[in-house]
Design a protein around this motif. Sequence first.
Motif, mmCIF file in Angstrom:
data_model
loop_
_atom_site.group_PDB
_atom_site.id
_atom_site.type_symbol
_atom_site.label_atom_id
_atom_site.label_comp_id
_atom_site.label_asym_id
_atom_site.label_seq_id
_atom_site.Cartn_x
_atom_site.Cartn_y
_atom_site.Cartn_z
ATOM 1 N N ALA A 130 23.311 87.601 2.660
ATOM 2 C CA ALA A 130 24.510 86.801 2.902
ATOM 3 C C ALA A 130 25.322 86.636 1.627
ATOM 4 O O ALA A 130 26.566 86.743 1.637
ATOM 5 C CB ALA A 130 24.114 85.439 3.463
ATOM 6 N N LEU A 131 24.638 86.398 0.498
ATOM 7 C CA LEU A 131 25.362 86.264 -0.768
ATOM 8 C C LEU A 131 25.992 87.587 -1.188
ATOM 9 O O LEU A 131 27.136 87.624 -1.689
ATOM 10 C CB LEU A 131 24.405 85.749 -1.852
ATOM 11 N N LYS A 132 25.269 88.667 -0.978
ATOM 12 C CA LYS A 132 25.790 89.984 -1.359
ATOM 13 C C LYS A 132 27.003 90.371 -0.508
ATOM 14 O O LYS A 132 27.908 91.086 -0.966
ATOM 15 C CB LYS A 132 24.689 91.034 -1.194
ATOM 16 N N PRO A 179 31.520 91.458 8.498
ATOM 17 C CA PRO A 179 32.697 91.328 7.629
ATOM 18 C C PRO A 179 32.383 90.665 6.296
ATOM 19 O O PRO A 179 33.081 90.889 5.309
ATOM 20 C CB PRO A 179 33.653 90.454 8.449
ATOM 21 N N GLY A 180 31.365 89.826 6.251
ATOM 22 C CA GLY A 180 30.985 89.201 4.979
ATOM 23 C C GLY A 180 31.331 87.732 4.925
ATOM 24 O O GLY A 180 32.103 87.206 5.736
ATOM 25 N N LEU A 181 30.752 87.075 3.942
ATOM 26 C CA LEU A 181 30.875 85.627 3.831
ATOM 27 C C LEU A 181 32.294 85.176 3.520
ATOM 28 O O LEU A 181 32.694 84.075 3.889
ATOM 29 C CB LEU A 181 29.923 85.143 2.726
ATOM 30 N N SER A 182 33.065 86.030 2.877
ATOM 31 C CA SER A 182 34.421 85.636 2.465
ATOM 32 C C SER A 182 35.492 86.157 3.417
ATOM 33 O O SER A 182 36.679 86.089 3.101
ATOM 34 C CB SER A 182 34.698 86.156 1.049
ATOM 35 N N SER A 183 35.094 86.665 4.588
ATOM 36 C CA SER A 183 36.078 87.297 5.483
ATOM 37 C C SER A 183 36.831 86.296 6.342
ATOM 38 O O SER A 183 37.857 86.646 6.939
ATOM 39 C CB SER A 183 35.360 88.291 6.399
ATOM 40 N N GLY A 184 36.335 85.079 6.464
ATOM 41 C CA GLY A 184 36.994 84.096 7.328
ATOM 42 C C GLY A 184 36.627 84.235 8.793
ATOM 43 O O GLY A 184 37.245 83.583 9.650
ATOM 44 N N ILE A 185 35.607 85.044 9.101
ATOM 45 C CA ILE A 185 35.194 85.216 10.495
ATOM 46 C C ILE A 185 34.594 83.933 11.062
ATOM 47 O O ILE A 185 34.457 83.772 12.284
ATOM 48 C CB ILE A 185 34.167 86.382 10.585
ATOM 49 N N ILE A 186 34.268 82.984 10.171
ATOM 50 C CA ILE A 186 33.670 81.719 10.616
ATOM 51 C C ILE A 186 34.577 80.977 11.581
ATOM 52 O O ILE A 186 34.116 80.258 12.475
ATOM 53 C CB ILE A 186 33.321 80.852 9.387
ATOM 54 N N ARG A 187 35.922 81.168 11.441
ATOM 55 C CA ARG A 187 36.842 80.482 12.351
ATOM 56 C C ARG A 187 36.691 80.993 13.775
ATOM 57 O O ARG A 187 36.805 80.230 14.734
ATOM 58 C CB ARG A 187 38.275 80.684 11.862
ATOM 59 N N ASP A 188 36.439 82.297 13.935
ATOM 60 C CA ASP A 188 36.284 82.858 15.277
ATOM 61 C C ASP A 188 34.954 82.459 15.917
ATOM 62 O O ASP A 188 34.834 82.420 17.149
ATOM 63 C CB ASP A 188 36.367 84.384 15.227
ATOM 64 N N ASN A 189 33.954 82.208 15.080
ATOM 65 C CA ASN A 189 32.615 81.905 15.605
ATOM 66 C C ASN A 189 32.333 80.408 15.694
ATOM 67 O O ASN A 189 31.200 80.008 15.936
ATOM 68 C CB ASN A 189 31.546 82.552 14.714
ATOM 69 N N VAL A 209 24.691 97.964 17.163
ATOM 70 C CA VAL A 209 24.402 98.378 15.789
ATOM 71 C C VAL A 209 23.200 99.324 15.766
ATOM 72 O O VAL A 209 22.318 99.213 14.901
ATOM 73 C CB VAL A 209 24.163 97.151 14.879
ATOM 74 N N ARG A 210 23.156 100.213 16.734
ATOM 75 C CA ARG A 210 22.148 101.274 16.815
ATOM 76 C C ARG A 210 20.721 100.709 16.854
ATOM 77 O O ARG A 210 19.834 101.148 16.121
ATOM 78 C CB ARG A 210 22.288 102.247 15.635
ATOM 79 N N LYS A 211 20.523 99.716 17.707
ATOM 80 C CA LYS A 211 19.205 99.139 17.962
ATOM 81 C C LYS A 211 18.584 98.472 16.729
ATOM 82 O O LYS A 211 17.366 98.303 16.668
ATOM 83 C CB LYS A 211 18.234 100.198 18.502
ATOM 84 N N ASN A 212 19.391 98.109 15.754
ATOM 85 C CA ASN A 212 18.878 97.327 14.636
ATOM 86 C C ASN A 212 18.805 95.856 15.043
ATOM 87 O O ASN A 212 19.589 95.396 15.880
ATOM 88 C CB ASN A 212 19.798 97.461 13.418
ATOM 89 N N LEU A 213 17.842 95.128 14.455
ATOM 90 C CA LEU A 213 17.865 93.684 14.637
ATOM 91 C C LEU A 213 19.146 93.140 14.022
ATOM 92 O O LEU A 213 19.524 93.509 12.907
ATOM 93 C CB LEU A 213 16.663 93.038 13.947
ATOM 94 N N VAL A 214 19.831 92.265 14.753
ATOM 95 C CA VAL A 214 21.115 91.753 14.264
ATOM 96 C C VAL A 214 20.929 91.031 12.943
ATOM 97 O O VAL A 214 21.714 91.195 12.009
ATOM 98 C CB VAL A 214 21.744 90.828 15.325
ATOM 99 N N VAL A 215 19.853 90.220 12.836
ATOM 100 C CA VAL A 215 19.623 89.528 11.578
ATOM 101 C C VAL A 215 19.267 90.518 10.475
ATOM 102 O O VAL A 215 19.541 90.273 9.288
ATOM 103 C CB VAL A 215 18.513 88.468 11.768
ATOM 104 N N GLY A 216 18.710 91.673 10.859
ATOM 105 C CA GLY A 216 18.377 92.695 9.868
ATOM 106 C C GLY A 216 19.596 93.356 9.270
ATOM 107 O O GLY A 216 19.558 93.834 8.123
ATOM 108 N N THR A 217 20.686 93.402 10.045
ATOM 109 C CA THR A 217 21.911 94.015 9.492
ATOM 110 C C THR A 217 22.468 93.219 8.324
ATOM 111 O O THR A 217 23.176 93.768 7.485
ATOM 112 C CB THR A 217 22.981 94.114 10.593
ATOM 113 N N LEU A 218 22.152 91.925 8.272
ATOM 114 C CA LEU A 218 22.656 91.086 7.189
ATOM 115 C C LEU A 218 21.732 91.100 5.984
ATOM 116 O O LEU A 218 22.155 90.806 4.863
ATOM 117 C CB LEU A 218 22.832 89.645 7.706
#
Length: 1045
Positions: free
Chosen positions: A312-314, A386-396, A507-516
């Motif tokens: 998440a930080l990265k 999109p990342g921590l600084s993308s502002g996607i938090i407003r949509d979620n 995401v090609r059968k990856n765990l969603v939390v694993g993508t982060l």
Amino acid sequence: MPHFTVVPVKDQAQASYDSLEGINWVDYRDTGQDFPDHQDTVSSDGHGNHKEDSPFLSSADAAGKKNDFYDRNLALFEEELDIRPKVSSLLSRLVSYTNITQGAKEHEEEESAQASRRKTPKSPNMGTLMGVYLPCLQNIFGVILFLRLTWIVGMAGIMQSLLIVLMCCSCTMLTAISMSAIATNGVVPAGGAYFMISRSLGPEFGGAVGLCFYLGTTFASAMYILGAIEIFLVSVQKYYSVNLTFVRIDMIPKHSSVVHYIAMLNNMRVYGTICLSLMAVVVFVGVKYVNKLASLFLACVIISIVSIYAGALKSMTHPPEFPICMLGNRTLVRDRFDVCSKTTVTGNITGPSQLWDRFCLPGNMSSTQCDDYFMQNNVTEIQGIPGLSSGIIRDNMWGAYQQKGEILEKPGLQSVDGHSAMENFGMYVSADIATSFTLLVGIFFPSATGIMAGSNRSGDLRDAQKSIPVGTILAITTTSLVYFSSVVLFGACIEGVVLRDKFGDAVRKNLVVGTLSWPSPWVIVIGSFFSTVGAGLQSLTGAPRLLQAIAKDNIIPFLRVFGHGKTNGEPTWALLLTGLIAELGILIASLDMVAPILSMFFLMCYLFVNLACAVQTLLRTPNWRPRFKYYHWALSFLGMSMCLALMFISSWYYAIVAMGIAGMIYKYIEYQGAEKEWGDGIRGLSLSAARYALLRLEVGPPHTKNWRPQLLVLLKLDEDLHVKYPRLLTFASQLKAGKGLTIVGTVIQGNFLDSYGEMQAAEQAIKNMMEIERVKGFCQVVVASKVRDGVVHLIQSCGLGGMKHNTVVMGWPYGWRQSEDPRAWKTFINTVRCTTAAHLALMVPKNVSFYPSNHERFTDGNIDVWWIVHDGGMLMLLPFLLKQHKVWRKCKMRIFTVAQMDDNSIQMKKDLATFLYQLRIEAEVEVVEMHDSDISAYTYERTLMMEQRSQMLRQMRLSSAERQREVCLFLIISNVRRMHTAVKLNEVIVNRSHDARLVLLNMPGPPRNTDGDENYMEFLEVLTEGLERVLLVRGGGREVITIYS
């Protein structure tokens, strides 16, 4: 800590003292050696002195310590030192008492039998960190964090997800506070929550909640196994069938979403069963392997969580590349095609892509038939993380709940509505279940459980009273902070459609939390897989031991077999049952359906932990002295209310089923289980409620509307201390039907000091007979020098406060005419006088041996009431109460009253019918006219026989001087008129009620002059002659029935 000062006291005359008392002086100090364990029992020393073994440590061997009883300074107490040990002996045993390790560690040491025989038990040495904090952390963090938390955030939004986490974590925090109070109120052995609840709320609650906790732990193992298999199948295994010829994913037809889903479920069942079998074998072979792997599993959990935070930080500067392919605003399943485009360019030739082939029929690109929605919308790629600084938090921020089968769509992307063929539905990512806030609460709650891990290890802790509260509350605080921060990080870093993608199809059968995660998704895959496997092993290890602890308490008879196991104590049969129940959860094959089931069982367990703490706190029982002071009954009630609310919020039908199961177990233990006296809080609550009710009853006598016969049944025992007339108890049970107060009393003639054992035997015999005759009440046995005095004592002193008897039931003194000893009938008449003086009602069932048993049924017949004088309505009320019982229910009630010459019998009948109508009593009414008539020769004959017999008995007992006076009295006193009344009434009663099932009759009072007592008995005999069942009734001097509502 309190300070004590020991002051030595010198004996100035040691030699003379010893010679006077004739005792040998011994050293005051006890050696404090170990002694064999004994159960808490009550025994006798052979002299009637009953002693109770120490309830908190083992008793010393009296023979080995005999010289300790003869201390020169304790000669005054030497005769009692066998039942009241010296303080020095007590303290030395307390110091030498060792709380050896319990639970799984016992079995681990027992596996090497010879070594364990040579080993001395090691004192517990685990601290707060290793003994409580880390085990709780490992048990709380689990499969939901890695597999479902991202999906919960996507469906509920950040705000509602935070609310879900707050509700669940607050519930467990309040439960942990209550649990800390209970756990620090003494040692908690193996059994954990079961032990705490059963010893606080009694065996009924303990057994019911203990089994629910066992079922919850068992289903938890199934949930962890399903989570591990889901990780394996979705992220690792690329094969989707389980037969011998594995079919690869690209061999599955492209329009087979339903077939794909069914294959997934079947694989979950088969792989889950295999995994469960392997885990059960590991647990069966040895718990020590599970314990050794525990640290590895915990490391996997911690590394996985750290990798999420690092990722998440990265993502603030370098978000990971996980593009999502969108058709219009719909999310596509990414592993069904190679390029996210409708066409591909190979060399200079533009051709259809795999995506085109999925939506279109084979043929030329310009003339082929394609899906309408596919043709009218563009294919685009968006960034999945999109990342921590993308502002996607407003949509979620807010929720996006979906129905089953609804396609995942991203708001804001341009889309043209068009018809989409059903066969192309498998190309889109869709919701597999309908979601709602309540469903998500039930799915998330298991991730907050596991708070009992510390209390279960209390035997391994160096200072359990300190470590359990601190470690458990710190673990809950840590996990709560992780959950809160994870919810915010997931919502701030990951695209909404990816969050709502439960299985990572986009995401090609990856765990969603694993993508982060950082550095690789495989960190989460491997870490979460091993952590779920470890949690499953821990559940499979703990559940059988919990069942074994319940079975060994012997409160549920049919579970007795599960208390046995291998020679080293391993619960083999309990493990087998646990495996079978867990297999039921595996066959469900859905993590989302299993999670709410175990949520119910855990919530019910936590509810009763809070209830136990609240009850103990409010009752302020003397033994309630927890070292943990930061608790309050209001917090416990709040926690209990939250548990109950969460049960019905998450799934009201599962809640009803769980409560029904617990209720049935409770009732089963109540009726069939073994009697246990654990000093539980429910008993204390009953005492407090009884005290409150008794104080309320003291306010004044009951209103006429509330009056019911509260019985004192006076029984007679034979020489073998058996009940002489058990039908008296039968009659009492039929009259009371389990309502109100019943006291069964008897008198043993003798001296109390010599007859104590006989009194206890008599009390037990009466209790056994009460149980046979289904009399719910109390037993009172009195030892007195005279039976008459004992009966008077019972009449005066039975009951407590406002809960006292108002009616006395006693048997008729049969054979009083033939007996030369007048004490029997004189005791009877004295009892009649005492009840009258005490303003108590009296019932005397005559010919009680002919009264029906509880198993008989009268299908017809009458209960006849002969209302001669008004007694407050007792004669009307008693048949009504008897008719409530199944024995007398079919009988009809008839009321007879007697009219004299100057009475208007017709008007009397009308008035009586009106009175009964207002009393709401159904009965036939008859008025019997008794005309004045001459005294018959039979009456004179009976009177003469009675007087002659009385005179003869008197002459046998009187001196010559008194005989002359008695002759004069005989000539003066005549009882002809009374005998005439008895004979005439008996004729009328026998004529009308000879076939009645029961006759109720006013009982005339005894004469004021005691010289006529024997004649009184004769009058009663004449009055009831020729009747099979008679109930003589005397009122207590107050109205017991009313016409008012």
